[in-house]
Design an enzyme around this catalytic site. Structure first.
Site, PDB file in Angstrom:
ATOM      1  N   ASP A  12       0.831  -1.210   0.000  1.00 28.67           N
ATOM      2  CA  ASP A  12       0.000   0.000   0.000  1.00 28.67           C
ATOM      3  C   ASP A  12       0.866   1.260   0.000  1.00 28.67           C
ATOM      4  O   ASP A  12       1.992   1.252   0.505  1.00 28.67           O
ATOM      5  CB  ASP A  12      -0.915  -0.034   1.239  1.00 28.67           C
ATOM      6  CG  ASP A  12      -2.118   0.871   1.093  1.00 28.67           C
ATOM      7  OD1 ASP A  12      -2.359   1.392  -0.013  1.00 28.67           O
ATOM      8  OD2 ASP A  12      -2.837   1.056   2.104  1.00 28.67           O
ATOM      9  N   ASN A  60     -10.957  -2.408  -5.583  1.00 21.14           N
ATOM     10  CA  ASN A  60     -10.141  -1.518  -6.421  1.00 21.14           C
ATOM     11  C   ASN A  60     -10.713  -1.343  -7.836  1.00 21.14           C
ATOM     12  O   ASN A  60     -10.354  -0.405  -8.540  1.00 21.14           O
ATOM     13  CB  ASN A  60      -8.686  -2.000  -6.503  1.00 21.14           C
ATOM     14  CG  ASN A  60      -7.914  -1.859  -5.212  1.00 21.14           C
ATOM     15  OD1 ASN A  60      -6.998  -2.632  -4.925  1.00 21.14           O
ATOM     16  ND2 ASN A  60      -8.242  -0.861  -4.399  1.00 21.14           N
TER      17      ASN A  60
HETATM   18  C1  IPE Z   1      -5.625  -2.591  -0.174  1.00 19.21           C
HETATM   19  O1  IPE Z   1      -5.252  -1.274  -0.323  1.00 19.21           O
HETATM   20  C2  IPE Z   1      -5.529  -3.311  -1.486  1.00 19.21           C
HETATM   21  C3  IPE Z   1      -4.188  -3.479  -2.030  1.00 19.21           C
HETATM   22  C4  IPE Z   1      -3.088  -3.062  -1.502  1.00 19.21           C
HETATM   23  C5  IPE Z   1      -4.128  -4.170  -3.268  1.00 19.21           C
HETATM   24  P1  IPE Z   1      -6.321  -0.094  -0.529  1.00 19.21           P
HETATM   25  O2  IPE Z   1      -5.556   1.148  -0.684  1.00 19.21           O
HETATM   26  O3  IPE Z   1      -7.267  -0.460  -1.618  1.00 19.21           O
HETATM   27  O4  IPE Z   1      -7.125  -0.145   0.855  1.00 19.21           O
HETATM   28  P2  IPE Z   1      -7.940   0.970   1.618  1.00 19.21           P
HETATM   29  O5  IPE Z   1      -8.941   1.528   0.653  1.00 19.21           O
HETATM   30  O6  IPE Z   1      -6.979   2.021   2.056  1.00 19.21           O
HETATM   31  O7  IPE Z   1      -8.559   0.270   2.784  1.00 19.21           O
HETATM   32  C1  IPE Z   2      -1.573   0.227  -3.369  1.00 18.02           C
HETATM   33  O1  IPE Z   2      -1.344   1.599  -3.414  1.00 18.02           O
HETATM   34  C2  IPE Z   2      -1.820  -0.378  -4.719  1.00 18.02           C
HETATM   35  C3  IPE Z   2      -3.222  -0.724  -4.990  1.00 18.02           C
HETATM   36  C4  IPE Z   2      -4.192  -0.698  -4.120  1.00 18.02           C
HETATM   37  C5  IPE Z   2      -3.534  -1.151  -6.339  1.00 18.02           C
HETATM   38  P1  IPE Z   2      -2.530   2.631  -3.435  1.00 18.02           P
HETATM   39  O2  IPE Z   2      -2.910   2.909  -4.846  1.00 18.02           O
HETATM   40  O3  IPE Z   2      -3.657   2.194  -2.565  1.00 18.02           O
HETATM   41  O4  IPE Z   2      -1.834   3.914  -2.814  1.00 18.02           O
HETATM   42  P2  IPE Z   2      -2.439   4.929  -1.756  1.00 18.02           P
HETATM   43  O5  IPE Z   2      -2.943   4.127  -0.596  1.00 18.02           O
HETATM   44  O6  IPE Z   2      -3.548   5.667  -2.439  1.00 18.02           O
HETATM   45  O7  IPE Z   2      -1.301   5.813  -1.384  1.00 18.02           O
HETATM   46 MG    MG Z   3      -4.062   2.429  -0.607  1.00 19.81          MG
END
Ligand code: IPE
Ligand code: IPE
Ligand code: MG
Length: 232
Positions: A12, A60
């Site tokens: 993340d 996502n």
């Molecule tokens: C969880 O991260 C999913 C992945 C890392 C693939 P998100 O960024 O989607 O989760 P939330 O929305 O902060 O809970």
């Molecule tokens: C994790 O990084 C990757 C996916 C969930 C695909 P994020 O895209 O959630 O990055 P932040 O949390 O917005 O910084």
């Molecule tokens: Mg995230």
């Protein structure tokens, strides 16, 4: 030092990393591939048997269309780029998730890489793609019900048998779950499988995460006492 048999990572913080640098979110995702390579080869080197990486959740799919498209294209490209590294390090590649939502071309590329690396005996790398914990439990329950219907009776079910219906069947439950970027939640990841997993939260944003950060998580894991509800 005890090396966890199965390490799972919620990767993340890609978006925030890119924003900090004044770039688009997709730049963060692309930069995250470097971290995947470093952590994967490190895990294979130290004797981890399963490394599962949460790459894309069912939720996502509700992100802006261009980000979703960019992530799927990145997945496709990364599989081609990393093929040789996987083969060289004897790493078996697998994808687990709701593949109904993936494009036919991406699915074909996944199956091809899974076949090509099937003999990889050093470590299994599992990319959790279009995955969610609730989806997994529901699909397991549906398949169980279908099997009962086909057998014309209620089949015996216990924890082990139910686990065999999960998308992760055959994969031992994670010993250590790392989440990067400082978020401290499960975000609908492996809900059943993490019943007794040790959690580790790192403040590092995923594109900056390297083997030294994972080493720290493993060292922390070594100081944990896993009691499984019992009295020591
Ligand atoms: C969880 O991260 C999913 C992945 C890392 C693939 P998100 O960024 O989607 O989760 P939330 O929305 O902060 O809970
Ligand atoms: C994790 O990084 C990757 C996916 C969930 C695909 P994020 O895209 O959630 O990055 P932040 O949390 O917005 O910084
Ligand atoms: Mg995230």
């Amino acid at each position: 030092m005890q090396v966890p048999q199965h390490i799972s990572i919620i990767m993340d913080g890609n978006g925030r990393w890119a924003k900090q640098k004044g770039h688009r979110r997709l730049f963060g995702h692309k930069s995250g591939v470097e971290a995947v390579r470093d952590v994967t080869t490190y895990c294979a080197e130290i004797g981890v048997k399963y490394l599962s990486l949460f790459a894309f959740s069912e939720e996502n799919w509700d992100r802006p269309a261009d980000e979703v498209k960019g992530l799927m294209e990145l997945m496709f490209k990364s599989m081609l780029d990393e093929r040789d590294t996987l083969l060289k390090n004897q790493i078996r590649f697998r994808v687990i998730g709701n593949t109904d939502h993936l494009s036919a071309s991406l699915l074909a590329a996944i199956r091809k890489l899974e076949d090509e690396t099937a003999a990889g005996s050093r470590m299994t790398m599992i990319v959790m793609l279009s995955y969610s914990g609730k989806w997994d439990i529901l699909q397991a329950a549906r398949h169980y019900a279908a099997d009962c219907l086909a057998a014309g009776e209620q089949l015996p079910v216990d924890e082990a048998r139910f686990s065999d219906y999960l998308a992760t069947a055959g994969v031992p439950d994670p010993d250590l779950l790392v989440r990067t970027s400082g978020e401290q939640r499960i975000s609908n990841y492996m809900l059943w499988q993490t019943a007794y997993t040790e959690f580790y939260y790192s403040p590092v944003l995923w594109p900056d995460f390297r083997r030294k950060d994972l080493e720290q998580a493993i060292s922390d894991f070594n100081n944990r006492q896993r009691r499984y509800g019992k009295v020591e």
